[in-house]
Write a protein that holds these residues in place. Structure first.
Motif, PDB file in Angstrom:
ATOM      1  N   TRP A   9       0.838  -1.214   0.000  1.00  0.00           N
ATOM      2  CA  TRP A   9       0.000   0.000   0.000  1.00  0.00           C
ATOM      3  C   TRP A   9       0.868   1.257   0.000  1.00  0.00           C
ATOM      4  CZ3 TRP A   9      -0.673   3.945   3.656  1.00  0.00           C
ATOM      5  CH2 TRP A   9      -1.776   4.777   3.472  1.00  0.00           C
ATOM      6  N   LEU A  10       1.923   1.270   0.797  1.00  0.00           N
ATOM      7  CA  LEU A  10       2.830   2.421   0.843  1.00  0.00           C
ATOM      8  C   LEU A  10       3.455   2.681  -0.527  1.00  0.00           C
ATOM      9  CD1 LEU A  10       4.808   1.947   4.194  1.00  0.00           C
ATOM     10  CD2 LEU A  10       3.313   3.878   3.616  1.00  0.00           C
ATOM     11  N   ARG A  11       3.907   1.623  -1.181  1.00  0.00           N
ATOM     12  CA  ARG A  11       4.553   1.779  -2.485  1.00  0.00           C
ATOM     13  C   ARG A  11       3.572   2.327  -3.522  1.00  0.00           C
ATOM     14  NH1 ARG A  11       9.388  -1.009  -3.726  1.00  0.00           N
ATOM     15  NH2 ARG A  11       8.535  -1.985  -5.606  1.00  0.00           N
ATOM     16  N   GLN A  12       2.306   2.000  -3.356  1.00  0.00           N
ATOM     17  CA  GLN A  12       1.288   2.546  -4.256  1.00  0.00           C
ATOM     18  C   GLN A  12       1.022   4.030  -3.984  1.00  0.00           C
ATOM     19  OE1 GLN A  12      -1.755  -0.266  -3.303  1.00  0.00           O
ATOM     20  NE2 GLN A  12      -1.083  -1.764  -4.830  1.00  0.00           N
ATOM     21  N   GLN A  13       1.437   4.500  -2.812  1.00  0.00           N
ATOM     22  CA  GLN A  13       1.303   5.932  -2.481  1.00  0.00           C
ATOM     23  C   GLN A  13       2.586   6.700  -2.799  1.00  0.00           C
ATOM     24  OE1 GLN A  13      -1.917   6.132  -1.400  1.00  0.00           O
ATOM     25  NE2 GLN A  13      -1.784   3.889  -1.411  1.00  0.00           N
ATOM     26  N   GLY A  14       3.546   6.031  -3.452  1.00  0.00           N
ATOM     27  CA  GLY A  14       4.813   6.680  -3.761  1.00  0.00           C
ATOM     28  C   GLY A  14       5.782   6.690  -2.595  1.00  0.00           C
TER      29      GLY A  14
END
Length: 418
Positions: free
Chosen positions: A200-205
């Protein structure tokens, strides 16, 4: 273990450096090798090592293996006493710990010379063994995050199956619909699962780590906890006690197979093990959101002890185990999908278990969508994982607001990696 690791720099002061010549010759060589796993892994590994000895009669092995419980305590003690095995199995929870203290041989020069061949590996997979620019371990299996769901119950209730690429909000709405139709909670609450939080974090940049610091803020954690509080408020997840059960139990008792939730958040290669524990048919997809946030994760590595007297032979052994077609067929998928893509293809063609075939197919399909691998987690990662469970459960049980739980986790995680 911490006390043993603190002693590593002193213990390694007398070890040979990475550039020291090994005392390898055509004479007899006995290599010690240490791994964790069950009886099946032990048998397959021993068979592959016997194959190496058959092809290199002067090399024999002193083999030691045990269950995962206590493995790293023993490895830390051996390493601190400068008595580590020549080759040892390790995972990304501890690779940085051992590499940063000088316990692992830098394999870079072997890779560059071709003596350690990674030409058939996905680049993001072998690079997930680099720590501070040094190749600390060779990936011995590929894995990625997988959302496993109960296909039988969904089909019986005429509910569409979830799909890769659906947003987190769309997934929660799907789980609400599925739960209503099947009378089973739509999904396990993954707010305590570091794998889900990381994707999820990686999807938020963002990322879980950035160098020697955290790659996220306290506000990011709060948003994550609030997302799942909203799901709990809508009765999309089971009760806090059942969520805790899913957090605390091993793979054989995940909620998707105990019929307490329609989905569980696991690793793709765990599909066959899950399937053994239910009569229902299971499916597996990527985690919600953009699948390029997932990556080719090394399920585990083999590293060479920097103090080994037989470095060159030890490196040749791990190269053989990773790249020899016969060895690859013997080892199969016990440590994850084979890192060598040619071996993976031949293993996949020989597999008869439908659930194993499915997990291989999903991993292969996701491989075309994978993004760049993140850095290997820093020391303290295992504590970060346990602190996330603690904070998430305080929110799940209503003992803390998402904001208070997020602050507690953020502070504890920051302290853990410092």
């Amino acid at each position: 273990m911490t006390a043993a690791l603190i002693a590593l720099p002193l213990a390694l002061a007398g070890c040979g450096g990475d550039d020291d010549s090994s005392s390898d010759s055509d004479g007899p060589v006995e290599l010690s090798i240490f791994w964790w796993g069950g009886d099946a892994r032990a048998k397959l590994t021993e068979d592959a090592l016997a194959l190496y000895t058959k092809k290199h009669p002067n090399v024999t092995f002193k083999k030691t293996w045990q269950a995962n419980q206590g493995y790293f305590d023993k490895l830390a003690t051996l390493t601190a006493g400068n008595d580590a095995p020549d080759i040892f199995q390790i995972d990304d929870n501890f690779l940085t710990e051992y590499a940063s203290r000088g316990a692992t041989l830098d394999l870079t020069k072997y890779r560059e010379s071709g003596k350690l061949d990674v030409s058939k590996f996905p680049e993001s997979l072998w690079k997930y063994g680099e720590v501070d620019g040094k190749l600390a371990g060779l990936a011995f299996g590929e894995n990625t995050q997988g959302l496993v769901y109960n296909r039988t119950k969904l089909q019986a209730a005429n509910v569409p199956e979830p799909t890769t690429g659906m947003s987190w909000e769309a997934f929660i709405s799907w789980a609400e619909q599925a739960g209503t139709a099947t009378k089973v909670a739509g999904t396990q609450d993954p707010s305590a699962d570091y794998k889900a939080f990381w994707v999820w974090l990686r999807q938020q940049g963002k990322d879980l780590y950035k160098g020697t610091d955290l790659g996220f803020t306290k506000d990011d954690v709060q948003k994550w906890f609030e997302l799942w509080k909203g799901a709990r408020d809508r009765k999309v997840t089971p009760s806090a006690d059942i969520i805790h059960e899913g957090n605390a139990t091993d793979i054989t008792k995940q909620l998707v197979v105990t019929n307490k939730a329609l989905t569980s958040w696991v690793w793709v290669n765990q599909m066959p093990e899950l399937a053994k524990n239910t009569k229902d048919s299971l499916g597996v997809i990527a985690y919600p959101g953009d699948p390029s946030a997932q990556w080719a994760r090394a399920s585990m590595y083999f590293s060479v002890f920097r103090g080994s007297k037989h470095k060159d032979v030890a490196v040749d052994v791990i190269n053989f185990l990773a790249n020899d077609p016969e060895a690859g067929k013997l080892l199969g998928t016990e440590r994850g999908l084979p890192s060598n893509l040619d071996t993976r293809k031949s293993v996949a063609e020989a597999v008869t278990d439908p659930n194993m075939k499915l997990s291989i197919q999903v991993e292969t399909d996701l491989g075309t969508k994978f993004g760049k691998a993140p850095q290997v987690p820093p020391k303290g990662h295992s504590t970060v994982r346990s602190e996330l469970i603690k904070a998430a459960e305080s929110a799940q049980y209503g003992r803390a607001t998402p904001a208070a739980a997020a602050e507690a986790f953020f502070n504890a995680a920051k302290a853990a990696i410092k």
